[in-house]
Enzyme design. Structure first.
Site, mmCIF file in Angstrom:
data_model
loop_
_atom_site.group_PDB
_atom_site.id
_atom_site.type_symbol
_atom_site.label_atom_id
_atom_site.label_comp_id
_atom_site.label_asym_id
_atom_site.label_seq_id
_atom_site.Cartn_x
_atom_site.Cartn_y
_atom_site.Cartn_z
ATOM 1 N N CYS A 549 0.879 -1.230 -0.063
ATOM 2 C CA CYS A 549 0.064 0.019 -0.010
ATOM 3 C C CYS A 549 0.908 1.114 0.088
ATOM 4 C CB CYS A 549 -0.971 -0.105 1.149
ATOM 5 S SG CYS A 549 -1.912 1.559 1.499
ATOM 6 N N GLY A 573 1.664 10.779 8.347
ATOM 7 C CA GLY A 573 1.803 10.297 9.747
ATOM 8 C C GLY A 573 2.639 9.538 10.162
ATOM 9 N N CYS A 654 -4.220 -2.043 7.131
ATOM 10 C CA CYS A 654 -4.694 -0.703 6.622
ATOM 11 C C CYS A 654 -6.143 -0.734 5.850
ATOM 12 C CB CYS A 654 -3.773 0.239 5.904
ATOM 13 S SG CYS A 654 -3.402 -0.517 4.124
#
Length: 841
Positions: A549, A573, A654
């Site tokens: 990803c 982040g 995720c």
């Protein structure tokens, strides 16, 4: 610009009051029709039409009829199903729902003619007739490709030419779609094509699904979808000069925007280009364009022109209130000679299967109603009337209501324009949620400050990163990436991305109105991450979609999506650090490189997930919180008084949200049972449901599939897999010396160095071995090991053997290993299954 119109309007016509009006209302184009064959066809399918004909005898614009219609359709979805099964049913309907632009088989879109359960009657082939007046360059193309005399080519080009299309879907896809309710990663389909009258310019008969290269004697055919176009390359036999003639064909549906042509008519366009000396010799090519109209029957030679209904399409509009990208279009179809009453057809597209499922349900609803009835639907209660309100999330309930609002608005707009004499329905006037509307980026281009595209997830880490960038005087635009697969696996009835997006909106508003945009990368994610995950799992490997990803989506496709926006940086982040260094070249100059460093927080460090990135990806990246410990980030969240300051950290992969990985695998791969065998004795000690449900080193959960006698001899560990024979090899001696080598030595492949250069340690080494600090999985654990490259002629140093100083808990093929020199991450490789060979039969 060509307008779009769906053949899905055929859904509307099976509700007419009698068979003759059914025949007269089927097509809105100007086809040619055979009366006797049509009557014969209707007789054969009268059983399918009888029910809908009786239903249409009611007055369908009263409130009771509307409620009854909604209730009946709702029952077909919910009856006998729990919330999970209802959501799966919606997902299945979403998979089957497709825009008209890829449907050359218009009969299959007519519900009355679809194959019922237990009924052998299926939709007939959908037939098209070439309009010789609108087609161009057919004579020259036949003359060249068929080696005909020019006069014969002229005669042939004037003849009636018809072709039929029948959708082909493999038995495996049908099983996945209908029996087990599994989710398909790719629903591409192709067509069986047959010529009935005339000579085709190209031969594309009987092309089967899943054939990327189909050999036919000395001819090869390659077929694929490129967007909404079906593309085919026919490579002919090698000629004496060594070249191969190639015919390139593209088929698609569209309006013809030409003078004197009714642009409310839909056509099948076939563009063919012949390269006699191969595709590289374009200067000798010849092209023709054939224009086909749909016909309802094909037998016989006498056709009768009929005055058929006209279609009035609206523009395609974005649905507000949906985190999913949903666009819909309403088409009004005149009822034969009646110019004041219209059937209504809904066409559209969505980037999520569940949203497409809701769209499919709404389409089936309005296909039973006329304009007055559709305008009478109460959008505030439609979810209740369909019995879906308790199953759908609040956001999806709002999305369904907004779909109805837009349909009603589009109908009113179309009717107003028709009454005013303006038959041109513009594609503008889109209704867009203000929070979704793209910023013009004017300030970004004119500002002296550096500009940053910030990846915002809704979590505390990215929210703190955004506020730090603002404090450092960057011009920030936030982006929420839609890659959640839970939207496809929404049978749990929860949609975490709805909460995430609302949190992102709050964070941006709290930061003083930072612009926020949503970008849907679900298609790219399915193609580049989900497909990888499924392939690896099916091979018995343990994939790492999070690494993919990052390398393929967040720092890959997203770059492409904003390429023309002029951003200086992309920020996220992640807990990782970057350092710019200059490395001397052989010519004495210096080359600038970005070094990827571990974060000081050993638990939160995410350099492992970034270890597959390249230099061109890292050179634009900022990690605003990479130098901080997690408690410091939480303290900053309190200092900024962020609206999500108390939100817990996300867990798991995720893209899965709250869906368990096993449920994800089950949805795509189902079950494929096999034996569990003792690694030492060969004894069968249990039965597994699929090798993809287990990973090397696993202890927890394996007892559930073992025989009771074997369970008592545990604990058992998975030590290897034999995918070819569907076997899992287990041992109850995993901690004994016999597994020392298996747990401390493994092969690694596809090694990639972040710098793009071979490691400095190798240059100074007299052997093909380098000592590294390694991470074999995400987490604080670091291990020491030696990488021994396979051979001295391994120019790219992309494969080798790793020898660990200590045994590892489970070396799972498919997982990544990251290489470190101190705190610098140098690159990564993939664990191979070569060390399984001793267990394979």
């Amino acid at each position: 610009m060509m307008k779009k119109l769906s053949f899905c309007y055929l859904l509307l016509f099976y509700f007419v009051k009698d068979v003759q009006s059914f025949i007269n209302s089927v097509l809105h184009t100007q086809p040619l029709w055979t009366r006797c064959n049509a009557e014969h066809f209707i007789d054969n399918h009268r059983g399918c039409i009888k029910k809908t004909t009786l239903l249409a005898s009611r007055t369908n614009n009263d409130e009771a009829f509307i409620k009854d219609t909604l209730n009946e359709i709702g029952k077909s979805i919910t009856k006998g199903r729990g919330p999970k099964e209802i959501n799966l049913e919606l997902v299945a309907r979403g998979q089957k729902f497709d825009s008209y632009q890829r449907r050359f088989d218009y009969f299959s879109l007519l519900p009355a003619l679809k194959q019922d359960e237990g009924n052998s009657i299926g939709p007939p082939p959908s037939t098209w007739i070439r309009d010789n007046e609108l087609s161009s360059n057919v004579v020259e193309f036949l003359y060249t490709t068929r080696e005909m005399m020019i006069e014969d080519a002229r005669i042939e080009a004037k003849k009636i030419h018809t072709q039929s299309y029948r959708r082909i879907i493999t038995s495996d896809q049908e099983e996945k779609l209908d029996t087990n309710r599994r989710i398909l990663s790719d629903l591409n389909y192709y067509f069986e094509t047959k010529t009935h009258l005339g000579m085709p310019t190209i031969s594309d008969e009987n092309i089967n699904i899943n054939y990327d290269c189909q050999a036919n004697n000395s001819t090869q055919k390659r077929i694929s979808w490129e967007g909404k176009r079906l593309v085919m390359d026919i490579v002919g036999a090698t000629k004496n000069d060594g070249t191969n003639p190639v015919t390139h064909v593209e088929k698609f549906l569209s309006f013809l925007d030409r003078d004197g042509i009714d642009n409310n008519s839909v056509f099948l366009i076939v563009e063919s280009t012949f390269y006699p000396d191969g595709i590289d010799e374009k200067w000798r090519s010849i092209t023709c364009q054939e224009v086909f109209r749909p016909v309802y029957s094909l037998q016989g030679h006498e056709y009768e022109k009929r005055q058929l209904p006209i279609a009035f399409p609206s523009g395609m509009q974005r649905v507000p209130g949906c985190i999913a990208s949903v666009n819909i279009q309403t088409i009004l179809i005149s009822k034969g000679e009646n110019k004041e009453s219209f059937h209504v057809m809904l066409d559209g597209e969505a980037d999520a299967f569940l949203s497409r499922g809701i769209l499919a349900v709404l389409s089936s609803v309005i296909s039973t109603l006329d304009t007055k009835a559709v305008l009478g639907i109460d959008f505030s209660t439609i979810a209740d009337d369909l019995k879906l309100s308790s199953v759908l999330s609040p956001g999806r309930n709002d999305g369904l209501a907004n779909m109805v609002k837009i349909v009603q608005s589009q109908i009113r707009c179309t009717l107003e324009k028709m009454n005013s004499g303006d038959k041109t329905i513009n594609e503008g006037d889109n209704i867009i949620d203000s929070s979704e509307e793209k910023q013009d980026n004017f300030n970004t281009k004119c500002s002296k400050n550096k500009t940053v595209a910030m990846l915002l997830s809704g979590g505390v880490d990215s929210a703190v990163a955004l506020n730090l960038l603002k404090r450092q005087n960057y011009d920030v635009t936030a982006f929420y990436l839609k890659i959640w697969l839970e939207d496809e696996l929404s049978h749990l009835g929860q949609c975490p991305w709805e909460d995430d997006y609302k949190t992102c909106v709050s964070v941006c508003q709290h930061a003083g109105g930072i612009p926020l945009e949503t970008i849907s990368l679900q298609d790219a994610y399915k193609e580049r991450v989900i497909s990888y995950t499924i392939r690896q799992a099916k091979k018995g490997r343990t994939p790492n979609p999070d690494i993919m990803c990052n390398s393929r989506i967040k720092f890959g496709v997203f770059y492409d999506a904003i390429a023309d926006r002029g951003f200086d940086y992309v920020a996220s982040g992640h807990y990782a650090q970057l350092e710019k260094v200059f490395v001397p070249n052989d010519n004495g100059s210096a080359k600038e490189l970005m070094r990827l460093l571990r974060a000081p927080d050993p638990v939160k460090d995410q350099s492992y997930f970034l270890a597959a990135l390249r230099q061109d990806q890292l050179e634009r990246v900022l990690f605003p919180i990479g130098h901080l410990q997690k408690p410091e980030v939480r303290a900053l969240a309190e200092e900024f008084d962020l609206p999500n300051k108390s939100r817990p950290d996300s867990q798991g992969l995720c893209f899965l949200g709250k869906v368990k990985f096993d449920k994800f695998l089950s949805a795509y791969l189902g079950n494929d049972p096999g034996d569990i065998v003792d690694a030492h004795t060969g004894e069968t000690i249990g039965r597994h449901n699929g090798i993809w449900y287990h990973t090397v080193g696993q202890r927890k959960g394996i007892g559930k599939v073992l025989n009771p006698k074997a369970t008592s001899r545990g604990p058992w560990y998975v030590v290897a897999k034999d995918p070819a024979n569907r076997k899992i090899i287990a041992s109850n001696k995993y901690d004994e010396d016999i597994f020392d080598e298996t747990r401390s030595q493994f092969f690694v492949e596809d090694i990639r160095w972040i710098s793009g250069l071979q490691p400095q340690q190798l240059k100074s080494s007299e052997t093909n071995e380098i000592k590294f600090i390694l991470k074999i999985r995400h987490g604080p654990t670091l291990v020491n090991g030696t990488l021994r490259f396979d051979s001295s002629d391994n120019t790219y140093f992309d494969a080798g053997t790793i020898i660990l100083e200590e045994k590892d808990g489970g070396l799972a093929p498919g997982q990544f290993v990251a290489f470190y020199d101190g705190i610098e991450c140098l690159g990564s490789g993939v664990i191979s299954e070569k060390h399984w060979l001793k267990y394979s039969s």
